[in-house]
Design an enzyme around this catalytic site. Sequence first.
Site, PDB file in Angstrom:
ATOM      1  CG  ASP A   1      -1.790   1.251   1.315  1.00 51.88           C
ATOM      2  OD1 ASP A   1      -1.836   1.999   0.322  1.00 51.88           O
ATOM      3  OD2 ASP A   1      -2.421   1.459   2.357  1.00 51.88           O
TER       4      ASP A   1
ATOM      5  CG  ASP B   1      -9.045   5.295   0.699  1.00 49.34           C
ATOM      6  OD1 ASP B   1      -8.633   5.574   1.848  1.00 49.34           O
ATOM      7  OD2 ASP B   1      -8.301   4.855  -0.190  1.00 49.34           O
TER       8      ASP B   1
ATOM      9  CD  GLU C   1      -5.207   3.778  -2.776  1.00 51.28           C
ATOM     10  OE1 GLU C   1      -6.068   4.649  -2.521  1.00 51.28           O
ATOM     11  OE2 GLU C   1      -3.989   4.030  -2.806  1.00 51.28           O
TER      12      GLU C   1
ATOM     13  CE  LYS D   1      -1.138   7.018  -3.877  1.00 52.12           C
ATOM     14  NZ  LYS D   1      -1.873   6.166  -2.922  1.00 52.12           N
TER      15      LYS D   1
END
Length: 224
Positions: free
Chosen positions: A7, A169, A146, A69
């Site tokens: 992850d 999320d 995800e 990211k």
Amino acid sequence: MTILGIDLGTTNSACAVWHDNAVELIPNALGDFLTPSAIYIDKDKQVHVGKIGRERGVTHPDATAQVFKRYMGTRKVIKLQGKEYTAVELSSFVLSRLKEDAEKHLGETITQAVISVPAYFNDTQRKATKQAGEMAGLTVERLINEPTAAAIAYGLHEKPEHSQFMVLDLGGGTFDVSIMEYFSGVLEVHASSGDNFLGGEHGVQGSVSACVKHHRHERNLAVQ
């Protein structure tokens, strides 16, 4: 051959393997299961990943990189100690650290991985993630969305009946919402949307700003 599940998060990253019909989380060198996605480059150009990178972000902000990211698949570069780094290169440092931690913990060489990515990642961002894995010495066998990973971890794929559901999320730096459907052994993402600049860190920053504003207001009243 062991395949490492990774992850690669905006603020924290983690890895695990499937062992004895169960998921085994891999601890890092400090014994923690979460490794901060933070990079610190010292004056000797040595790369430090994880907690030290987050701590140096306070004392040496010009030599550290975090939340990179969100720039995957872009041309943005971050300058550290006089050298420019892309989000792919910085992500490869994190992946390399996770790979090293897994190899030390398992006592074997790891060359394959499955990496989770946001469902809204486009083809360029997905290719950039694979490239980061390759730079870390990993063959990325698959990228898994995800929300799909979250649904599987929750066990929704084991439900016998047809169902539709929403996965929220809320990460450290991003917030994603996905509408999914499970039918005939298939988990399908029907729609997904997200914000690269809305997450836990922004909530903390908002709370801090509100407290500072309140404190200044109270102080001004006291002065008056």
